[in-house]
Write a protein that holds these residues in place. Structure first.
Motif, short mmCIF file in Angstrom:
data_model
loop_
_atom_site.label_atom_id
_atom_site.label_comp_id
_atom_site.label_asym_id
_atom_site.label_seq_id
_atom_site.Cartn_x
_atom_site.Cartn_y
_atom_site.Cartn_z
N LYS A 14 0.85 -1.19 0.00
CA LYS A 14 0.00 0.00 0.00
C LYS A 14 0.89 1.24 0.00
O LYS A 14 1.77 1.38 0.84
CB LYS A 14 -0.88 -0.01 1.25
N TYR A 15 0.68 2.14 -0.98
CA TYR A 15 1.43 3.40 -1.00
C TYR A 15 1.05 4.23 0.21
O TYR A 15 -0.10 4.20 0.64
CB TYR A 15 1.09 4.21 -2.27
N THR A 22 -2.34 -1.29 -3.33
CA THR A 22 -2.26 -1.36 -4.79
C THR A 22 -2.03 -2.80 -5.23
O THR A 22 -2.47 -3.20 -6.30
CB THR A 22 -1.14 -0.44 -5.30
N LEU A 23 -1.32 -3.57 -4.41
CA LEU A 23 -1.13 -4.99 -4.71
C LEU A 23 -1.73 -5.82 -3.58
O LEU A 23 -1.50 -5.53 -2.40
CB LEU A 23 0.36 -5.32 -4.83
N GLY A 55 13.29 -2.41 -6.57
CA GLY A 55 13.63 -1.78 -5.30
C GLY A 55 13.17 -0.34 -5.14
O GLY A 55 13.36 0.26 -4.09
N LEU A 56 12.58 0.25 -6.20
CA LEU A 56 12.06 1.61 -6.04
C LEU A 56 11.03 1.59 -4.91
O LEU A 56 10.89 2.55 -4.16
CB LEU A 56 11.43 2.11 -7.33
N ILE A 57 10.30 0.47 -4.82
CA ILE A 57 9.44 0.22 -3.67
C ILE A 57 10.19 -0.77 -2.79
O ILE A 57 10.64 -1.79 -3.29
CB ILE A 57 8.09 -0.37 -4.10
N PRO A 58 10.40 -0.53 -1.54
CA PRO A 58 9.92 0.62 -0.75
C PRO A 58 10.95 1.74 -0.60
O PRO A 58 10.68 2.67 0.14
CB PRO A 58 9.70 -0.03 0.60
N PHE A 59 12.10 1.67 -1.33
CA PHE A 59 13.16 2.62 -0.98
C PHE A 59 12.94 4.02 -1.54
O PHE A 59 13.31 5.00 -0.92
CB PHE A 59 14.51 2.06 -1.42
N ALA A 60 12.35 4.15 -2.75
CA ALA A 60 12.10 5.49 -3.28
C ALA A 60 10.65 5.90 -3.08
O ALA A 60 10.35 7.06 -2.84
CB ALA A 60 12.46 5.54 -4.75
N TYR A 61 9.72 4.94 -3.20
CA TYR A 61 8.30 5.23 -2.96
C TYR A 61 7.86 4.45 -1.72
O TYR A 61 7.53 3.27 -1.83
CB TYR A 61 7.44 4.79 -4.15
N PRO A 62 7.86 5.08 -0.57
CA PRO A 62 7.58 4.32 0.65
C PRO A 62 6.11 3.89 0.78
O PRO A 62 5.23 4.47 0.14
CB PRO A 62 7.97 5.29 1.77
N GLY A 63 5.90 2.87 1.58
CA GLY A 63 4.55 2.38 1.82
C GLY A 63 4.61 1.19 2.75
O GLY A 63 5.68 0.85 3.28
N GLU A 64 3.45 0.55 2.93
CA GLU A 64 3.39 -0.60 3.84
C GLU A 64 3.47 -1.90 3.06
O GLU A 64 2.76 -2.09 2.08
CB GLU A 64 2.06 -0.61 4.59
#
Lengths: 570, 275
Positions: A14-15, A22-23, A55-64
């Motif tokens: 989740k963003y 989202t997934l 790796g952009l998630i979660p390192f560049a676009y954080p979320g749960e």
């Protein structure tokens, strides 16, 4: 069974800024050396899935995150973007945004530079990577000198150079013309066979990607995996349509003819397809289909006469270009990069002045008119809506052109509201523009032009970056405008758009008019298709394969029939 | 259409073959030396030297003509301004006064002032060829590597390279945005009154800033995906090792500037006087 490279287990994401994940509970295994295609409409979560892998998630676009994602057995949370970039090489959608070097060589070397590889070794590896994608001649070229395809080759070499195991392509076809796109798919296929890498392609243009075989197709829809099947099985099932995706055109044609698509037919590629009774059915359908009516010829609205233009005299961009457009017509202008397509639109709008020739609107020469005066008759919608939007609220944005022309407040309100209703944006009129999706922004820009009540609407790549649903929405909307008498001219290399919506296509090559005919005639002519970087439509190839005598006419009748169907749906 | 300004052209000359870092250091040392000294003898010798180097580099006149005219214009303005604000500066410095011509009011032309302004002109003439050479003979690809080599942090050095990479793209964005703005009736030409014009320029800048931010986000994601900023150091594809001629050029430069400094300060004043 070969080793698992990427494994999602009950993975949910989740963003931070969003309410819903989202997934949802993704379970997916990707094995070493596999070639996977991930398809899905916009917002289905396919790009999010890709961002998790690199790796952009979660390192560049954080979320749960809940559940796990491992790459080569290690949890991605422990690897970080830099660690992952040694395993997964990503080629992003927009080659311009990703091209960080001043020359091809520097760009390929970028990741090696960051890893502090010694200069001599770096040069050797850059050369080898450049040779692998066949761009070694251009190592000293600057990005401004390259075509879209060459930029993409550079990007690919830039990830190959660091010997990654997984190649991840995020919409590799989005900014390429059909011919270059085919080349890209062939290149990816060849590189995979040579290196044995795992390849993951995220794309919504199924037919184009299937030009070369893939092992599995994963269909994403609303954050879950809707299907995970080999191509033949997927194409034989109703799953694509249910997820709002477009099947290859030749399969639609077969379905219209009453054929059932089965995995045994090899429906994934036209070369290997087994038609059997299909050929007879297609012929029967063709003979039974209606002969399309010729539209009545409306009077000429816009006329270009012997237009010549060039930044310097030695190398003219356009040479003696003439064509005319009728009132209410929908017209496409096609041609490869640098053929002069966008120059034509800039000349029509008066941004540039022709060095010879004239442009006539309703028989009147426009030479003396300023940009602003022309804009009252000819509206220009740019490809990137962010280039056009200068106000924060939607209402203000649409009203801007009228305000600047000094209309009364009352009249402005009336006209803006009417246009917003036509464009389906009335409910959003008090919203900030930034809250809209890309497609909605595009409609705001169209609305801000329509409010000036132009006779001609000129659009640069109106459907670039849109999925099938939004493509349909925008194009049906434009067709509606066409039927109210507005002339629509589109600059595009989208073949579906050309085939399905244009009444006529003008093809430019090296600044001259190469062809001016109905799109089905253009897209079935090998010479024109070749010199404009287009591709022969698969419908034509199907008709030839089925042994029909008049394949061009078959394409035309199919489109006519399909248009009827589409209009019924919407 | 577009004036070609100070663009690097790939040529082969001893000057082109020097590494970017060498040229950067030479340019810096040279400028400082020329700024310090008012010794006419030193300046004349340095001028001869810089013209000789300029000749060796074989850069073409058309590559820098525009910028040269621009610099000469400022050069002229500068001289007029010096005379206008301080007509007796020379007399003050050299301590003597030889009137040549009385103009008006407090404006008298003195031999000292002429000599002083002649020295300033010489300083310009000494620095300009070196500045032009640095810009014309250094491959833009080498800028960042050179800066990094002289001790600038590589993240800052790389931003120079990125700026060079994206300036043409942002110019293209600006053109598109201003075209579409003009089509909608936003006038930024002189026809519009100034306050209105400023307001109109702002409405063009907003989309330009937003698209540029969007661009920056894309670039930084792409750079991160390729491992930028993880290591303490990085290597440079276009870095070249120092050769013997680099060391020779650097030694020569240090020698010249040391000599110039010694000669200048030998008699205790940095102003050399003929009076």
């Amino acid at each position: 069974m070969s080793k698992t490279v990427i494994e999602f287990t009950d993975f949910t994401f989740k963003y931070r800024a969003q309410q819903e994940p989202t997934l949802h509970k993704i379970n997916l295994k990707i094995h070493e050396g596999e070639k996977i295609l991930i398809v899905g409409p916009s917002g289905s979560g396919k790009s999010t899935l890709a961002h998790c892998i690199n790796g952009l998630i979660p390192f560049a676009y954080p979320g749960e995150i809940s559940g796990t994602l491992t790459v080569k057995g290690t949890d991605t949370k422990e690897l970080g973007i830099a660690g992952l970039s040694e395993v997964v090489g990503t080629v992003l959608q927009d080659p311009d945004g990703q091209f960080v070097g001043l020359t091809v060589g520097e760009d390929i070397a970028f990741s090696l530079e960051n890893a502090a590889v010694p200069v001599r070794e770096m040069h050797e590896r850059v050369e080898a990577a450049a040779r692998a994608v066949d761009i070694q001649e251009l190592l000293t070229a600057s990005p401004q000198e390259l075509s879209g395809g060459q930029k993409q080759k550079t990007m690919l070499a830039g990830v190959l150079v660091s010997n990654v195991d997984v190649l991840l392509f995020d919409e590799p076809l989005a900014s390429l013309d059909p011919y270059t796109g085919t080349g890209a798919i062939e290149l990816i296929d060849r590189v995979q066979r040579e290196t044995g890498n795992t390849v993951i392609i995220i794309e919504h243009r199924l037919e184009e990607v299937l030009h070369r075989p893939v092992d599995r197709i994963i269909v994403m829809n609303e954050g879950v995996i809707a299907a995970d099947l080999p191509a033949a099985q997927l194409l034989s099932s109703p799953l694509l349509a249910e997820s709002g995706l477009r099947e290859p055109l030749y399969l639609t044609a077969l379905k219209y003819a009453g054929c059932e698509i089965t995995p045994e037919m090899n429906p994934q590629h036209l070369d290997g397809i087994r038609l059997e009774t299909g050929a007879a059915r297609l012929r029967a359908w063709y003979e039974a289909s209606e002969v399309p009516q010729e539209a009545e010829a409306a009077p000429v609205l816009l006329e270009l006469r012997d237009l010549t233009f060039g930044y310097d005299k030695q190398a003219p961009v356009l040479q003696g270009l003439s064509f005319s457009v009728r009132r209410g017509e929908m017209l496409c202008i096609a041609g490869r990069n640098g053929a002069g397509k966008s120059t034509v639109s800039k000349l029509i709008c008066g941004f540039y002045r022709p060095s010879a020739g004239s442009i006539l609107l309703n028989g009147r020469d426009l030479a003396a008119d300023t940009i602003k005066e022309r804009a009252e008759h000819i509206g220009f919608v740019m490809q990137n809506p962010n280039h056009m939007i200068s106000m924060t609220l939607i209402y203000d944005e649409v009203a801007l052109g009228l305000k600047l022309r000094g209309f009364a407040e009352e009249e402005i309100r009336g006209r803006v509201h009417k246009v917003l209703q036509i464009c389906g944006l009335y409910e959003f009129r008090e919203w900030p523009v930034s809250a809209l999706s890309y497609g909605q922004k595009k409609r705001v820009t169209i609305a801000s032009i329509l409010v000036l009540e132009p006779e001609v609407l000129l659009l640069d790549e109106p459907t670039a970056g849109q999925d099938y649903r939004h493509y349909n929405e925008i194009m049906e909307f434009l067709r509606g405008l066409g039927s109210t008498g507005i002339t629509v001219i589109m600059i595009t290399h989208d073949m579906h758009l050309m085939l399905e919506y244009a009444e006529r296509t003008i093809v430019l090559a090296e600044g001259r008019k190469l062809a001016d005919a109905r799109p089905e005639v253009i897209l079935t002519d090998r010479d024109i298709v070749g010199s404009a970087n287009l591709k022969e439509t698969s419908l034509f190839a199907l008709a030839v394969k089925a042994g029909l005598n008049q394949p061009v006419e078959f394409v035309r009748r199919f489109i006519e029939y399909d248009r009827g169907n589409r209009a019924d749906e919407s | 259409m577009k004036a070609k300004m100070l663009t690097y052209t790939r040529q082969d000359s001893p000057v082109h073959r020097l590494t970017g870092a060498t040229k950067l250091i030479i340019f810096a040392v040279w400028s400082v030396s020329a700024m310090i000294t008012y010794d006419t003898r030193c300046l004349l010798l340095m001028l001869l030297f810089s013209l000789a180097v300029f000749r060796i580099s074989r850069v073409r006149f058309q590559d820098y003509a525009f910028v040269l005219y621009f610099i000469l214009l400022f050069f002229l303005l500068n001289h007029i301004a010096i005379f206008a604000f301080s007509p007796l500066e020379g007399t003050r410095i050299y301590g003597t006064r030889h009137d040549l011509l009385h103009l008006a009011g407090r404006y008298t032309l003195t031999a000292e002032q002429l000599f002083y302004q002649f020295n300033i002109a010489l300083k310009y003439a000494v620095v300009i060829p070196m500045a032009l050479l640095f810009l014309l003979t250094t491959d833009p690809s080498e800028f960042a590597a050179s800066l990094n080599r002289v001790g600038v942090n590589y993240k800052i050095a790389y931003s120079v390279s990125l700026a060079l990479r994206y300036i043409p793209d942002i110019q293209q964005d600006y053109e598109n945005i201003s075209f579409s703005a003009q089509a909608r009736g936003i006038d930024i030409s002189r026809k519009e009154k100034l306050p209105k014009r400023l307001k109109n320029i702002v409405s063009i800048l907003l989309p330009l800033i937003l698209t540029s931010i969007e661009r920056i986000e894309k670039i930084s994601t792409a750079m991160e995906l390729r491992g930028f900023g993880t290591g303490r150091t990085r290597t440079w594809y276009r870095a070249r090792p120092f050769t013997r001629s680099d060391y020779a050029a650097l030694c020569l430069m240090v020698g010249i500037s040391a000599a110039a400094t010694i000669i200048t300060f030998y008699d205790g004043s940095r102003f050399y006087s003929i009076f």
